[in-house]
Design an enzyme around this catalytic site. Structure first.
Site, PDB file in Angstrom:
ATOM      1  N   LYS A  29      45.961  46.943  25.613  1.00  0.00           N
ATOM      2  CA  LYS A  29      45.555  45.637  26.313  1.00  0.00           C
ATOM      3  C   LYS A  29      45.004  44.679  25.188  1.00  0.00           C
ATOM      4  O   LYS A  29      44.411  45.116  24.390  1.00  0.00           O
ATOM      5  CB  LYS A  29      44.477  46.081  27.333  1.00  0.00           C
ATOM      6  N   SER A  36      41.172  43.102  35.171  1.00  0.00           N
ATOM      7  CA  SER A  36      41.919  42.379  33.928  1.00  0.00           C
ATOM      8  C   SER A  36      42.924  43.129  33.288  1.00  0.00           C
ATOM      9  O   SER A  36      43.524  42.464  32.299  1.00  0.00           O
ATOM     10  CB  SER A  36      40.769  41.761  32.970  1.00  0.00           C
ATOM     11  N   SER A  64      38.048  46.166  36.274  1.00  0.00           N
ATOM     12  CA  SER A  64      39.270  45.788  35.685  1.00  0.00           C
ATOM     13  C   SER A  64      40.217  47.016  35.322  1.00  0.00           C
ATOM     14  O   SER A  64      41.386  46.679  34.940  1.00  0.00           O
ATOM     15  CB  SER A  64      39.042  45.119  34.249  1.00  0.00           C
TER      16      SER A  64
END
Length: 478
Positions: A71, A148, A172
């Site tokens: 990520k 997220s 997230s």
């Protein structure tokens, strides 16, 4: 190996096939990069890549040769640009070294082939940062992939990769797992390294690193690989009695399970979500566990305001760091509206403001600790609803810091509690809506209870399997 065979395997199976010589790491990398390219045209989940060749990795690790993505936030790789979802870093800043977690991913043999999207600085339960555009859910491309870690979740769900890095400051890992039909384990605070730039006190102790996976056994085996302490870590927590991978299939015993389906925020919970959690509760009762309705008790509004302060302070600190790296001042022209509102609020907070927030977090953590003296696990929804429409959590809305925090956690009220307490929680894809959208069910436990959560998760995976489900956007169909 063809794409159908590739996408049907979890990371553990692929690693075993590489070790047995049934497929090569190069073949897997080609399948992954081709798959990422194909599905990304539909879901827009890639921030950087796919790379021409995977990043260097150990050839003798547990997951040697298994395709992987990181990520675009916190964890980073030497020489690979990172943008943190912000236009302030539109061209990316190139890290001179790996983070500790990236070192562990490489040592495990994971072959990183791309970087996945995130909302700006991670402060959203939706992934539609202006710097990348909207990341879409492969089950319904008009819906959010969560946040997220939405890019990672979408790529794993679409079959392009079997496992992906994710992190969690308020849900997230678990939210993208829930809305994309994946397993999302948030480990205990201090379990997975955040260094060298951060430690387990980051985001007032709420920030946790790990991954989203397709199977419980992948989550367990990967945790064995990355749960390592480094010199100078602020906290070193109790290790497991045996490897977590050995807990998959182990008898969890007869557990005392609390069931809670009402939003702590007092907001609506979709009836289909409630029904899915209640079906899981019945399955656990049939397996011999004792289930009753119960919940920790705390003042949501006080908790929400303290959370807004913690996030705003962390955003202000993060933006200050980016300003120092780039020499550019943050403002409405280069950060999103709610980010800017939170940064301004964070810059005005005092030591006494943060002390008051910490006192609230301490009180809530004590209550949850007391609660887990009476119950082994707490069963809740992961999210109030299945995947939300794109744009619902618009980070360019005209909201102040508290209003933005409220907008997020009104819709995602079940996850942030366990970031505050630092206790582990896992989201499992145990339900589906009438429209075919995944519904995640959260199982939470006391500090350092990952072993118990993995046993229960594996028991549910066997009783309510999900591996045959595939979204409309998938490497086998695009």
């Amino acid at each position: 190996m063809n794409v159908e065979e590739y996408s049907a395997q979890d990371a553990t199976s692929l690693a075993a096939m590489v070790a047995a010589g049934e497929v090569t790491a190069d073949e897997l990398a080609t399948l992954a990069t081709d798959g990422i390219t194909a599905v990304n045209a539909h879901i827009n989940a890639v921030a950087t890549g796919p790379f021409d060749t995977p990043l260097d990795h150990a050839t003798d690790g547990t997951f040697a040769g298994v395709p992987f993505v990181i990520k675009d936030l916190v964890c980073h790789a030497e020489g690979v640009p990172t943008r943190m979802g912000t236009r302030m870093l539109a061209d990316g800043v190139v890290p001179p070294a790996d983070t500790h977690l990236m070192e562990r991913f490489r040592a495990a043999g994971l072959a990183t082939v791309a970087v996945s999207t995130t909302p700006e600085f991670g402060y959203n339960a939706n992934t539609e940062a202006l710097v990348y555009g909207s990341t879409r859910n492969p089950w319904d491309t008009t819906r959010s992939a969560g946040g997220s870690s939405g890019g990672s979740g979408a790529l794993v769900a679409a079959g392009a990769i079997p496992v992906a890095h994710a992190n969690d400051g308020g849900g997230s890992i678990r939210i993208p797992a829930a809305v994309n039909g994946l397993v999302g384990l948030k480990p205990s605070r201090g379990r997975v390294p955040l260094g060298p730039d951060l430690d387990s006190t980051a985001l007032s102790g709420k920030a946790i690193e790990f991954a989203v996976t397709r199977s419980v056994r992948d989550a367990a085996a990967l945790l064995d690989e990355v749960a390592v302490s480094y010199p100078g870590d602020r906290f070193i927590i109790a290790p497991p009695e045996r490897p977590w991978a050995r807990e998959v299939g182990a008898d969890p015993g007869r557990l005392r399970i609390a069931l809670h389906t009402d939003s702590w925020a007092g907001t609506a919970v979709d009836p289909e979500v409630v029904a899915a959690v209640e079906q899981v509760a019945r399955t656990l009762e049939e397996a011999g566990h004792h289930v009753e309705r119960a919940t920790p008790t705390f003042e949501w509004e006080e908790f929400l305001q303290a959370t807004a302060k913690a996030w705003a302070a962390f955003l202000a600190e993060s933006v200050m760091g980016v300003e120092a790296m780039t020499g550019k001042a943050a403002g409405p022209d280069n950060v999103e509206a709610t980010t800017w509102a939170c940064v301004q609020f964070g810059r005005g907070l005092t030591v006494l403001d943060m002390a008051a927030a910490t006192a609230t977090f301490t009180s809530v953590s004590r209550e949850v600790g007391r609660f887990f003296g009476d119950y082994d696990i707490l069963l809740t929804p992961t999210t109030n609803n299945p995947a939300m429409p794109l744009g619902y959590l618009n980070a360019n809305a005209d909201l102040d810091a508290l209003g933005w925090t409220r907008r997020i956690f009104d819709a995602f009220s079940f996850t942030p509690l366990f970031n505050t307490t630092g206790t582990p929680a896992i989201s499992l894809p145990l339900g589906q809506s009438r429209d075919g959208l995944p519904i995640g069910v959260q199982v939470a436990g006391p500090m350092c209870s990952e072993s118990m959560l993995i046993r229960v998760a594996a028991q549910l995976e066997a009783a309510m399997p999900w591996s045959a489900r595939r979204p409309g956007v998938h490497v086998t169909t695009v």
